[in-house]
Write a protein that holds these residues in place. Structure first.
Motif, mmCIF file in Angstrom:
data_model
loop_
_atom_site.group_PDB
_atom_site.id
_atom_site.type_symbol
_atom_site.label_atom_id
_atom_site.label_comp_id
_atom_site.label_asym_id
_atom_site.label_seq_id
_atom_site.Cartn_x
_atom_site.Cartn_y
_atom_site.Cartn_z
ATOM 1 N N VAL A 22 1.448 -0.873 -0.095
ATOM 2 C CA VAL A 22 -0.369 -0.221 0.240
ATOM 3 C C VAL A 22 0.742 1.179 -0.205
ATOM 4 O O VAL A 22 1.669 1.230 1.293
ATOM 5 C CB VAL A 22 -0.853 0.150 0.973
ATOM 6 N N ALA A 23 0.717 1.766 -0.959
ATOM 7 C CA ALA A 23 1.652 3.507 -1.328
ATOM 8 C C ALA A 23 1.045 4.502 -0.855
ATOM 9 O O ALA A 23 0.011 4.570 -1.401
ATOM 10 C CB ALA A 23 1.832 3.456 -2.479
ATOM 11 N N LEU A 24 1.586 5.028 0.143
ATOM 12 C CA LEU A 24 0.587 6.263 0.277
ATOM 13 C C LEU A 24 1.362 7.917 0.094
ATOM 14 O O LEU A 24 2.633 7.601 -0.312
ATOM 15 C CB LEU A 24 1.191 6.432 1.689
ATOM 16 N N GLU A 25 0.579 8.764 -0.778
ATOM 17 C CA GLU A 25 0.741 9.867 -1.070
ATOM 18 C C GLU A 25 -0.188 10.503 -0.693
ATOM 19 O O GLU A 25 -1.151 10.725 -0.262
ATOM 20 C CB GLU A 25 0.936 9.843 -2.774
ATOM 21 N N GLY A 26 0.210 12.237 -0.838
ATOM 22 C CA GLY A 26 0.303 12.873 0.166
ATOM 23 C C GLY A 26 0.535 13.372 1.418
ATOM 24 O O GLY A 26 1.400 12.293 1.952
ATOM 25 N N GLY A 27 -0.117 14.012 2.536
ATOM 26 C CA GLY A 27 -0.129 14.033 3.104
ATOM 27 C C GLY A 27 -0.735 14.915 5.099
ATOM 28 O O GLY A 27 -1.601 15.052 3.970
ATOM 29 N N MET A 28 -0.939 14.778 5.531
ATOM 30 C CA MET A 28 -1.670 16.571 6.500
ATOM 31 C C MET A 28 -0.711 17.469 7.120
ATOM 32 O O MET A 28 -0.254 17.225 7.324
ATOM 33 C CB MET A 28 -2.091 14.873 8.191
ATOM 34 N N ARG A 29 -1.509 18.590 7.015
ATOM 35 C CA ARG A 29 -1.039 19.956 8.060
ATOM 36 C C ARG A 29 -2.187 20.126 8.495
ATOM 37 O O ARG A 29 -3.472 19.883 8.970
ATOM 38 C CB ARG A 29 -1.128 20.704 6.413
ATOM 39 N N PRO A 30 -1.587 20.464 9.891
ATOM 40 C CA PRO A 30 -2.477 21.409 10.920
ATOM 41 C C PRO A 30 -3.679 22.299 10.181
ATOM 42 O O PRO A 30 -3.479 23.373 9.708
ATOM 43 C CB PRO A 30 -1.601 21.564 11.831
ATOM 44 N N GLY A 31 -5.097 21.675 10.756
ATOM 45 C CA GLY A 31 -5.912 22.980 10.159
ATOM 46 C C GLY A 31 -6.146 23.039 8.657
ATOM 47 O O GLY A 31 -6.870 23.637 8.782
ATOM 48 N N VAL A 32 -6.199 22.385 8.016
ATOM 49 C CA VAL A 32 -6.432 23.296 6.268
ATOM 50 C C VAL A 32 -6.330 21.279 6.156
ATOM 51 O O VAL A 32 -5.450 20.618 6.411
ATOM 52 C CB VAL A 32 -4.531 23.101 5.659
ATOM 53 N N SER A 33 -7.524 21.489 5.449
ATOM 54 C CA SER A 33 -7.409 19.753 4.684
ATOM 55 C C SER A 33 -6.630 19.216 3.672
ATOM 56 O O SER A 33 -6.685 20.173 3.137
ATOM 57 C CB SER A 33 -9.282 19.747 4.384
ATOM 58 N N GLY A 34 -6.247 18.265 4.060
ATOM 59 C CA GLY A 34 -5.776 17.324 2.855
ATOM 60 C C GLY A 34 -5.965 16.154 2.171
ATOM 61 O O GLY A 34 -5.970 15.435 3.292
ATOM 62 N N ARG A 35 -5.014 15.884 1.025
ATOM 63 C CA ARG A 35 -5.525 14.235 0.333
ATOM 64 C C ARG A 35 -4.543 13.405 0.970
ATOM 65 O O ARG A 35 -3.472 13.808 0.689
ATOM 66 C CB ARG A 35 -6.278 14.919 -1.422
ATOM 67 N N LEU A 36 -5.170 12.094 0.981
ATOM 68 C CA LEU A 36 -4.174 11.140 1.506
ATOM 69 C C LEU A 36 -4.776 10.177 -0.022
ATOM 70 O O LEU A 36 -6.045 9.448 0.283
ATOM 71 C CB LEU A 36 -4.678 10.948 2.680
ATOM 72 N N ASP A 37 -3.874 9.425 -0.375
ATOM 73 C CA ASP A 37 -4.396 8.280 -1.627
ATOM 74 C C ASP A 37 -3.484 7.530 -1.026
ATOM 75 O O ASP A 37 -2.352 7.732 -0.597
ATOM 76 C CB ASP A 37 -3.482 9.301 -3.539
ATOM 77 N N LEU A 38 -3.516 6.660 -1.041
ATOM 78 C CA LEU A 38 -3.538 4.926 -0.625
ATOM 79 C C LEU A 38 -3.648 3.809 -1.674
ATOM 80 O O LEU A 38 -5.042 3.202 -2.284
ATOM 81 C CB LEU A 38 -4.220 4.608 0.633
ATOM 82 N N THR A 39 -2.649 3.598 -2.876
ATOM 83 C CA THR A 39 -3.222 2.468 -3.611
ATOM 84 C C THR A 39 -2.426 1.082 -3.318
ATOM 85 O O THR A 39 -1.398 1.087 -2.833
ATOM 86 C CB THR A 39 -2.198 3.371 -4.704
ATOM 87 N N VAL A 40 -3.348 0.085 -3.308
ATOM 88 C CA VAL A 40 -3.355 -0.904 -3.131
ATOM 89 C C VAL A 40 -2.706 -1.753 -4.341
ATOM 90 O O VAL A 40 -2.986 -2.095 -5.661
ATOM 91 C CB VAL A 40 -4.749 -1.971 -2.446
ATOM 92 N N THR A 41 -2.149 -2.732 -3.909
ATOM 93 C CA THR A 41 -1.045 -3.411 -5.264
ATOM 94 C C THR A 41 -0.972 -4.625 -4.353
ATOM 95 O O THR A 41 -0.057 -4.985 -3.283
ATOM 96 C CB THR A 41 0.063 -2.707 -6.007
ATOM 97 N N LYS A 42 -1.087 -5.599 -5.414
ATOM 98 C CA LYS A 42 -0.228 -7.220 -4.990
ATOM 99 C C LYS A 42 0.218 -7.721 -6.508
ATOM 100 O O LYS A 42 0.248 -7.891 -7.341
ATOM 101 C CB LYS A 42 -1.853 -8.037 -4.412
ATOM 102 N N ASP A 43 1.968 -8.198 -6.165
ATOM 103 C CA ASP A 43 2.619 -8.969 -6.769
ATOM 104 C C ASP A 43 2.277 -8.024 -7.817
ATOM 105 O O ASP A 43 3.211 -8.193 -9.088
ATOM 106 C CB ASP A 43 2.114 -9.677 -7.084
ATOM 107 N N GLY A 44 3.232 -6.954 -7.600
ATOM 108 C CA GLY A 44 3.432 -5.918 -8.704
ATOM 109 C C GLY A 44 1.500 -5.463 -9.593
ATOM 110 O O GLY A 44 2.123 -4.725 -10.514
ATOM 111 N N ARG A 45 0.913 -6.135 -9.438
ATOM 112 C CA ARG A 45 -0.655 -5.830 -10.232
ATOM 113 C C ARG A 45 -1.356 -4.234 -9.130
ATOM 114 O O ARG A 45 -1.393 -4.930 -7.711
ATOM 115 C CB ARG A 45 -1.194 -7.038 -10.583
ATOM 116 N N PRO A 46 -2.072 -3.853 -10.069
ATOM 117 C CA PRO A 46 -2.600 -3.012 -9.271
ATOM 118 C C PRO A 46 -4.144 -4.004 -8.779
ATOM 119 O O PRO A 46 -4.678 -4.783 -9.584
ATOM 120 C CB PRO A 46 -3.315 -1.795 -9.810
ATOM 121 N N VAL A 47 -4.463 -3.431 -7.469
ATOM 122 C CA VAL A 47 -5.974 -4.575 -7.009
ATOM 123 C C VAL A 47 -6.834 -3.615 -7.783
ATOM 124 O O VAL A 47 -7.215 -2.651 -6.850
ATOM 125 C CB VAL A 47 -5.503 -4.339 -5.763
#
Length: 322
Positions: A200-225
């Motif tokens: 599971v790869a995480l992109e994005g982050g969190m900032r105090p007091g500001v909405s932010g996007r977090l994208d979590l991408t799931v793969t298995k054996d190198g292939r997207p789920v």
């Protein structure tokens, strides 16, 4: 459930210096820590704007602390009947939610298929459980759980009373687990968590007091789920716990199965707001091929929110337990 870490260094030093056994006696009420005001704390409902970008607005009126720090809120209290359990042994945990008159609450709104969601996490965040207890007719909740290591744990009850005007609540209480205490090592630095052959790869982050996007991408054996299964009516559930005081955020995905636009993977997107700067542990529950798994990360919610560390929790679901 609508929509999200207490200081352990002192305990770790004591354990290392003295090799003490974690003895359990009477457990005191949770410490009520003074914290910064929350922005979208607890059930984080910040979503995307009409243009599809994260909503940048945040609540800054200081009216409420982050969720999970209090045992009572909004006229409701968490009554934890089980104050301690032994390590590495399945034990029953019992509790109730009481209203302002002291009566046990028996009427709840169902959220994501359940009346109440229960999160258990050790203060060092090495152990995490997402549980779904059962309620008897008198209002007492119970669930069996086996917690592997001794130490201090935090229990979070996430629910919405059915009473008119009641809001979403997350109440917290401390649970002691007896046995020999060994502080866990910090997670290794990585933007990818691995669990049971999944990455599971995480992109994005969190900032105090500001909405932010977090994208979590799931793969298995190198292939997207691309065939994630709905779990509690979503393709993923995300819980964030703040290091030091265990402030709680439960964040739901942007979109839902069957809405005509949300795909079943490989990416599950969330929008979250950190109530303050600091370090947060993120726990993503996702379901594939009939099993629920949990991927865990550590995020530094500073101004740039670029520091990420990842680890994994390879404990599979059993009675909604991961």
């Amino acid at each position: 459930m609508n929509t999200p870490l207490r200081i352990t260094a002192f305990a770790a030093v004591l354990a290392a210096a003295f090799g003490t056994a974690y003895g359990v006696g009477g457990v005191a009420d949770p410490i009520r820590t003074t914290v910064e005001p929350a922005a979208h704390a607890g059930h984080d409902r910040a979503g995307e704007s009409e243009e599809g970008e994260p909503d940048q607005r945040a609540d800054e009126d200081g009216s409420a602390p982050p969720s999970g720090l209090q045992i009572s809120e909004g006229g409701y209290s968490l009554d934890l009947e089980t104050r301690s359990v032994p390590a590495a042994k399945e034990s029953e945990i019992r509790f109730a939610v009481r209203d302002s008159a002291g009566r046990k609450v028996t009427d709840y709104r169902r959220e994501h298929g359940k009346e109440l969601h229960l999160i258990l996490a050790s203060r060092d965040t090495a152990t995490y459980r997402h549980l779904h207890p059962t309620r008897d007719s008198g209002g007492t909740w119970s669930v069996d759980a086996e917690l592997p290591a001794a130490g201090d744990y935090r229990l979070f009850a996430d629910f919405t009373p059915a009473a008119k005007g009641a809001s979403d609540l997350t109440l917290g209480a401390d649970l002691a687990v007896s046995g020999r205490y060994r502080p866990a090592s910090p997670p290794s630095v990585s933007k990818v968590a691995e669990v049971d052959g999944y990455k599971v790869a995480l992109e994005g982050g969190m900032r105090p007091g500001v909405s932010g996007r977090l994208d979590l991408t799931v793969t298995k054996d190198g292939r997207p789920v691309t065939d994630l299964q709905p779990y509690l009516e979503s393709y993923g559930h995300l819980v964030a716990l703040r290091s030091g005081d265990m402030a709680y955020l439960h964040v739901h995905p942007n979109g839902a199965p069957g809405d005509g636009k949300t795909k079943p993977g490989p990416t599950v997107s969330f929008t979250a707001t950190a109530p303050s700067g600091g370090t947060y542990r993120l726990f993503l529950d996702f379901k594939h091929q009939g099993k629920v798994r949990t991927a865990s990360f550590t995020v530094d919610a500073g101004e740039t929110s670029k520091a990420l560390a990842g680890s994994s929790t390879a404990e599979e679901s059993g009675e909604h337990q991961h």
